[in-house]
Design a protein around this motif. Sequence first.
Motif, PDB file in Angstrom:
ATOM      1  N   LEU A   1       1.115  -5.083   5.742  1.00  0.00           N
ATOM      2  CA  LEU A   1      -0.287  -4.027   6.061  1.00  0.00           C
ATOM      3  C   LEU A   1       0.207  -2.729   5.775  1.00  0.00           C
ATOM      4  N   ARG A   2       1.510  -2.285   6.040  1.00  0.00           N
ATOM      5  CA  ARG A   2       1.745  -0.939   5.880  1.00  0.00           C
ATOM      6  C   ARG A   2       1.815  -0.722   4.117  1.00  0.00           C
ATOM      7  N   THR A   3       1.865  -1.646   3.458  1.00  0.00           N
ATOM      8  CA  THR A   3       1.994  -1.382   2.126  1.00  0.00           C
ATOM      9  C   THR A   3       0.560  -1.263   1.325  1.00  0.00           C
ATOM     10  N   ILE A   4      -0.768  -1.440   2.005  1.00  0.00           N
ATOM     11  CA  ILE A   4      -2.344  -1.320   1.689  1.00  0.00           C
ATOM     12  C   ILE A   4      -2.363   0.288   1.117  1.00  0.00           C
ATOM     13  N   PRO A   5      -1.911   1.251   1.733  1.00  0.00           N
ATOM     14  CA  PRO A   5      -2.221   2.552   1.122  1.00  0.00           C
ATOM     15  C   PRO A   5      -1.824   2.762  -0.460  1.00  0.00           C
ATOM     16  N   SER A   6      -0.503   2.088  -0.737  1.00  0.00           N
ATOM     17  CA  SER A   6       0.205   2.151  -1.660  1.00  0.00           C
ATOM     18  C   SER A   6      -0.565   1.141  -2.581  1.00  0.00           C
ATOM     19  N   LEU A   7      -0.645   0.109  -2.261  1.00  0.00           N
ATOM     20  CA  LEU A   7      -1.311  -0.885  -2.969  1.00  0.00           C
ATOM     21  C   LEU A   7      -2.663  -0.511  -3.381  1.00  0.00           C
ATOM     22  N   ARG A   8      -3.390   0.164  -2.512  1.00  0.00           N
ATOM     23  CA  ARG A   8      -4.822   0.341  -2.923  1.00  0.00           C
ATOM     24  C   ARG A   8      -5.016   1.303  -4.079  1.00  0.00           C
ATOM     25  N   LYS A   9      -4.076   2.058  -4.518  1.00  0.00           N
ATOM     26  CA  LYS A   9      -4.256   3.103  -5.630  1.00  0.00           C
ATOM     27  C   LYS A   9      -4.064   2.086  -6.959  1.00  0.00           C
ATOM     28  N   ARG A  10      -3.448   1.026  -6.758  1.00  0.00           N
ATOM     29  CA  ARG A  10      -3.320   0.222  -7.841  1.00  0.00           C
ATOM     30  C   ARG A  10      -4.211  -0.995  -8.164  1.00  0.00           C
ATOM     31  N   LEU A  11      -5.003  -1.386  -7.121  1.00  0.00           N
ATOM     32  CA  LEU A  11      -5.883  -2.389  -7.244  1.00  0.00           C
ATOM     33  C   LEU A  11      -7.049  -2.307  -8.100  1.00  0.00           C
ATOM     34  N   ASN A  12      -7.338  -3.299  -8.954  1.00  0.00           N
ATOM     35  CA  ASN A  12      -8.431  -3.269  -9.935  1.00  0.00           C
ATOM     36  C   ASN A  12      -8.946  -4.784  -9.807  1.00  0.00           C
ATOM     37  N   ASP A  13      -9.932  -5.110 -10.682  1.00  0.00           N
ATOM     38  CA  ASP A  13     -10.738  -6.398 -10.608  1.00  0.00           C
ATOM     39  C   ASP A  13      -9.598  -7.354 -11.358  1.00  0.00           C
ATOM     40  N   THR A  14      -9.047  -6.947 -12.412  1.00  0.00           N
ATOM     41  CA  THR A  14      -8.162  -7.724 -13.215  1.00  0.00           C
ATOM     42  C   THR A  14      -6.980  -8.237 -12.264  1.00  0.00           C
ATOM     43  N   VAL A  15      -6.321  -7.304 -11.683  1.00  0.00           N
ATOM     44  CA  VAL A  15      -5.337  -7.671 -10.718  1.00  0.00           C
ATOM     45  C   VAL A  15      -5.693  -8.646  -9.708  1.00  0.00           C
ATOM     46  N   LEU A  16      -6.981  -8.392  -9.103  1.00  0.00           N
ATOM     47  CA  LEU A  16      -7.457  -9.279  -7.838  1.00  0.00           C
ATOM     48  C   LEU A  16      -7.607 -10.662  -8.495  1.00  0.00           C
ATOM     49  N   HIS A  17      -8.214 -10.865  -9.585  1.00  0.00           N
ATOM     50  CA  HIS A  17      -8.527 -12.020 -10.160  1.00  0.00           C
ATOM     51  C   HIS A  17      -7.402 -12.942 -10.323  1.00  0.00           C
ATOM     52  N   ARG A  18      -6.147 -12.095 -10.983  1.00  0.00           N
ATOM     53  CA  ARG A  18      -5.165 -12.892 -11.116  1.00  0.00           C
ATOM     54  C   ARG A  18      -4.440 -13.312  -9.579  1.00  0.00           C
ATOM     55  N   ALA A  19      -4.452 -12.345  -8.949  1.00  0.00           N
ATOM     56  CA  ALA A  19      -3.688 -12.745  -7.539  1.00  0.00           C
ATOM     57  C   ALA A  19      -4.536 -14.114  -6.804  1.00  0.00           C
ATOM     58  N   ILE A  20      -5.966 -13.893  -6.948  1.00  0.00           N
ATOM     59  CA  ILE A  20      -6.774 -14.899  -6.390  1.00  0.00           C
ATOM     60  C   ILE A  20      -6.463 -16.145  -6.995  1.00  0.00           C
ATOM     61  N   ASP A  21      -6.297 -16.150  -8.254  1.00  0.00           N
ATOM     62  CA  ASP A  21      -5.934 -17.655  -9.246  1.00  0.00           C
ATOM     63  C   ASP A  21      -4.702 -18.178  -8.600  1.00  0.00           C
ATOM     64  N   LEU A  22      -3.924 -17.286  -8.556  1.00  0.00           N
ATOM     65  CA  LEU A  22      -2.334 -17.848  -8.579  1.00  0.00           C
ATOM     66  C   LEU A  22      -2.449 -18.358  -6.873  1.00  0.00           C
ATOM     67  N   HIS A  23      -3.118 -17.745  -6.082  1.00  0.00           N
ATOM     68  CA  HIS A  23      -2.957 -18.170  -4.613  1.00  0.00           C
ATOM     69  C   HIS A  23      -4.026 -19.275  -4.327  1.00  0.00           C
ATOM     70  N   LEU A  24      -5.313 -19.203  -4.722  1.00  0.00           N
ATOM     71  CA  LEU A  24      -6.274 -20.196  -4.360  1.00  0.00           C
ATOM     72  C   LEU A  24      -6.821 -21.393  -5.304  1.00  0.00           C
ATOM     73  N   ALA A  25      -6.450 -20.862  -6.569  1.00  0.00           N
ATOM     74  CA  ALA A  25      -6.942 -22.120  -7.481  1.00  0.00           C
ATOM     75  C   ALA A  25      -6.578 -23.301  -7.367  1.00  0.00           C
ATOM     76  N   PRO A  26      -5.199 -23.442  -7.252  1.00  0.00           N
ATOM     77  CA  PRO A  26      -4.582 -25.091  -6.934  1.00  0.00           C
ATOM     78  C   PRO A  26      -5.079 -25.930  -5.799  1.00  0.00           C
ATOM     79  N   ALA A  27      -5.276 -25.289  -4.649  1.00  0.00           N
ATOM     80  CA  ALA A  27      -5.610 -26.112  -3.378  1.00  0.00           C
ATOM     81  C   ALA A  27      -6.988 -25.602  -2.910  1.00  0.00           C
TER      82      ALA A  27
END
Length: 255
Positions: free
Chosen positions: A62-88
Amino acid sequence: MSKDVEMKDAEGEGGKNEEVKKSPELVKYEANMATVEDIKTNLKLVERTLSSAEDRFLTRVLRTIPSLRKRLNDTVLHRAIDLHLAPAAPADRDALSAFLEPADPVPKDAPAEPEAAAAAAVTAAAPADAAAASATPAKPSAEGRLYLHLLVLIRLLDAGKLTKALACSQRALAELHALPRGVRDGLASKLYFYHARAAEVNGQLADARPTLLAALRSATLRRQEESQATLVNLLLRNYLHFNMYDQADKLVSKS
């Protein structure tokens, strides 16, 4: 003679620099993949929190959210969601991805991703074992899913997509409240905070109040101190916004 050699060396170095020069699309892609790796690391720490029963790993996430927030975009989130949720959890993947804009295409000069290369190698070496392993993927934890909800919600708020942000926050809280055991205190408090923010920017503070009150009762019963403190502050802000001073005073006296 030596000058000629030096000139040739300089020309050779210049040629090499031209060869390794990356396209703007590739530079952006590599930056996105670095952010995806950070999210993957955070998700592993979230799972480690559950297996070890130590909240310090989640606190680190949770402490990484401020630094991570600056780098978030839709492409990043699509890829993270696919990797974590797509299989199961493909249904969760589709529901969460629906809040985002389509991902940018992968550049032609992009290197093969490690996951794809590893999967191809395993399939080539032992197709039967690979099929058996892919047939029973581990189901993502509720904390992992809600952490991704939180990142998507923050992205939607920052992008000014306020209606989608409120819908995303409502979906996250519906999943949180459907869990008999709830989720870790720190993660729940973040979700409550950003839900209230989404309601406020959409002009729906009054509609959010019953949800916040119910959440405060649940947090009190579960002795979730961080969520209690967050919710009391959110409710005070809500009451004061509507000049409901008596209710605010009662809340403070009972807290």
